[in-house]
Design a protein around this motif. Structure first.
Motif, PDB file in Angstrom:
ATOM      1  N   GLY A  55       0.662  -1.084  -0.072  1.00 62.77           N
ATOM      2  CA  GLY A  55      -0.024   0.150   0.008  1.00 62.77           C
ATOM      3  C   GLY A  55       0.860   1.329  -0.043  1.00 62.77           C
ATOM      4  N   VAL A  56       2.096   1.230   0.237  1.00 60.31           N
ATOM      5  CA  VAL A  56       3.016   2.417   0.160  1.00 60.31           C
ATOM      6  C   VAL A  56       4.054   2.358  -0.748  1.00 60.31           C
ATOM      7  CG1 VAL A  56       4.502   3.812   1.644  1.00 60.31           C
ATOM      8  CG2 VAL A  56       2.289   2.765   2.736  1.00 60.31           C
ATOM      9  N   ILE A  57       4.268   3.307  -1.701  1.00 64.32           N
ATOM     10  CA  ILE A  57       5.613   3.327  -2.609  1.00 64.32           C
ATOM     11  C   ILE A  57       6.648   4.300  -1.850  1.00 64.32           C
ATOM     12  CG2 ILE A  57       4.428   2.073  -4.347  1.00 64.32           C
ATOM     13  CD1 ILE A  57       4.848   5.123  -5.869  1.00 64.32           C
ATOM     14  N   GLU A  58       7.851   4.382  -1.924  1.00 63.94           N
ATOM     15  CA  GLU A  58       8.793   5.207  -1.722  1.00 63.94           C
ATOM     16  C   GLU A  58       9.463   5.728  -2.849  1.00 63.94           C
ATOM     17  OE1 GLU A  58      11.621   3.290   0.938  1.00 63.94           O
ATOM     18  OE2 GLU A  58      10.087   3.306   2.531  1.00 63.94           O
ATOM     19  N   VAL A  59       9.485   7.018  -2.983  1.00 60.94           N
ATOM     20  CA  VAL A  59      10.011   7.650  -4.261  1.00 60.94           C
ATOM     21  C   VAL A  59      11.083   9.067  -3.984  1.00 60.94           C
ATOM     22  CG1 VAL A  59       8.110   7.073  -5.591  1.00 60.94           C
ATOM     23  CG2 VAL A  59       7.888   9.201  -4.432  1.00 60.94           C
TER      24      VAL A  59
END
Length: 74
Positions: free
Chosen positions: A7-11
């Motif tokens: 549910g979470v992406i890191e960018v």
């Protein structure tokens, strides 16, 4: 589309990732600020700060976290 398993992406740059998305997202800055971002693909992106960190500390990394809250935008 942003559909990560957890549910979470890191960018590094949330604007680049959200540019062609539709929906409502919760975006957390490296410093702990939390924003609600409403995106309409190819039209606009509106940003509203929904919380500030209690203490501002230097960020160890420049990673932003993005979580989809809703798919449809009215």
């Amino acid at each position: 589309m942003i559909n990560p398993v957890n549910g979470v992406i890191e960018v590094d740059n949330p604007a680049e990732v959200l540019r062609n998305q539709d929906g409502v997202f919760e975006v957390t800055s490296p410093y702990g600020h939390v924003f609600q971002v409403v995106c309409r693909r190819g039209i606009r992106m509106s940003v509203r700060e929904i919380s500030e960190p209690q203490r501002v500390q230097p960020a160890e990394t420049s990673i932003w976290r993005i979580r989809r809250i809703a798919r449809a935008v009215a």
